[in-house]
Design a protein around this motif. Sequence first.
Motif, mmCIF file in Angstrom:
data_model
loop_
_atom_site.group_PDB
_atom_site.id
_atom_site.type_symbol
_atom_site.label_atom_id
_atom_site.label_comp_id
_atom_site.label_asym_id
_atom_site.label_seq_id
_atom_site.Cartn_x
_atom_site.Cartn_y
_atom_site.Cartn_z
ATOM 1 N N UNK A 333 12.039 -37.879 -9.309
ATOM 2 C CA UNK A 333 11.693 -38.653 -10.502
ATOM 3 C C UNK A 333 11.505 -37.772 -11.723
ATOM 4 N N UNK A 334 10.809 -36.645 -11.540
ATOM 5 C CA UNK A 334 10.451 -35.790 -12.673
ATOM 6 C C UNK A 334 11.622 -34.918 -13.100
ATOM 7 N N UNK A 335 12.453 -34.486 -12.139
ATOM 8 C CA UNK A 335 13.567 -33.577 -12.429
ATOM 9 C C UNK A 335 14.892 -34.191 -11.967
ATOM 10 N N UNK A 336 15.377 -35.212 -12.634
ATOM 11 C CA UNK A 336 16.560 -35.932 -12.149
ATOM 12 C C UNK A 336 17.870 -35.180 -12.344
ATOM 13 N N UNK A 337 17.883 -34.138 -13.171
ATOM 14 C CA UNK A 337 19.144 -33.462 -13.496
ATOM 15 C C UNK A 337 19.262 -32.076 -12.888
ATOM 16 N N UNK A 338 18.461 -31.797 -11.875
ATOM 17 C CA UNK A 338 18.506 -30.484 -11.228
ATOM 18 C C UNK A 338 19.828 -30.294 -10.489
ATOM 19 N N UNK A 368 23.300 -34.846 -9.678
ATOM 20 C CA UNK A 368 23.867 -33.556 -10.083
ATOM 21 C C UNK A 368 23.526 -32.415 -9.162
ATOM 22 N N UNK A 369 22.765 -32.677 -8.083
ATOM 23 C CA UNK A 369 22.327 -31.603 -7.202
ATOM 24 C C UNK A 369 23.507 -31.029 -6.415
ATOM 25 N N UNK A 396 25.221 -36.762 -2.939
ATOM 26 C CA UNK A 396 26.646 -36.789 -2.601
ATOM 27 C C UNK A 396 27.441 -35.625 -3.179
ATOM 28 N N UNK A 397 26.920 -34.960 -4.202
ATOM 29 C CA UNK A 397 27.641 -33.830 -4.797
ATOM 30 C C UNK A 397 27.158 -32.484 -4.260
#
Length: 448
Positions: A333-338, A368-369, A396-397
């Motif tokens: 939730x806090x770091x969605x673009x890691x 984006x993980x 999935x990535x």
Amino acid sequence: MEDLPPPLLLEILSRLGDSEDLARCRVASKTLNSIARDIRSVNLQCSYDRYAKSRSPLTSSSITPFKEIFIKLISELEIVESVSMGVEKPLRYEAYDDMEDEEADLYLSDENFSMEWLPKVCGGLKSISISDFWVQSCWRRSDVLSLISSHCLNLSELDVKNAWLSVDGLNPMPKLTNLTLEFIRLDDEDLNKINESFPSLQVLNLIGVGGLKEPRIHLMHLKTCQCIVSNAPNSLAIIAPNLVKLKLICVKPKLLVIETPLLSDLHLSLETAGNFKVKGLHDLRRLHLESTDLRNLLVTFPFGKTVKNLTVVSTRWEVPVGVTKSTFELMLNVFPNVSSLTLAPGAWSEFETYPGQVGLESRLQMKGLKKITAYLTVNDIEMTISTIFSILENCTKLSDMALLIHRDVVSNVTNSLISRCMAHCSRVRWKWGLWKDETKDAWISDGI
């Protein structure tokens, strides 16, 4: 060797790490002795063996005093740009109770000793490093800072370790850009004086500095800062508009203020903060969070959307009663673009053993993980595998999984875990290793 061109000989001698080796070369050859006068640095370290011999009744008379050697070495050089002197690590960290010594022969920040050499070479000095002998320096307050500020007008780097420093008489040093104070006794007003006297600092390292109750770092040009506070301050403030990299380790500050709008790399380690105030970290890309109260720290951290590289360390990973989300879900939730995530043992174990956790909700996918590094304890191989598969299905990535298994895990369990994971998902580039005490060992296997 003496047939080599003088510039090449000078380059070779300049690369000697210890000035005692240089002194031996000078004794061995007239040519080297002549060329060595053009060396522009002195690096002299007192070893434990030298110290022990200087205290032994059988050998003390044959040991030349350390300070005497230093004065002789530095007096024979034409221009000195760099000075480094101190005691080697095995001697540096001896406890006072284990080695009482009221002598002053290794009290290197002594102002009387400094006056013997500093005025003679100060004109060209750009770098000074003094690593004192704590057993002799801890109860003697030194004025070496004021002496350095009075004489070394061109100094750009200063490093002082293991000393009790006074800032009385400290003059402004506008050319100083790098300052390291390690295991130093200071007061709050002393730190305020340092802020005022070193306005051009770009690199500041305060490591294990004791005596500070409400430390405040306020430097306009600071770019890199490491602050490791040895006690529990009431409050701690870092105000630096140009800071880009910060490592901050403290205990339980009642108030923590970070005003660093350009910060891109933050390493934050604390037990808990009563009041955590952070302003505008809109450029934060790399974040290391370590805490015994990691869950609450995550909830209060307001600038997670820009973070791409995240490391999470939980030093107490029991799940509190009544929680509705695991720490891993909070991170999503806090770091969605890691894109790169490292889970230390506590953080991984909390996620793995969270009651009722059977998978991640689709809305919590880290789209984006791409890379995960995790430290595994493997108390229950089926639970560990289920957790890994859950992450693979929801991220999935994800293309890289670097998993380190605790060294105490038996080999057949380790081998089974590796083979089952690699067989389950072929899209991932797997990397396997061992760890103990959160230290990486050699990687044991790579595969796709």
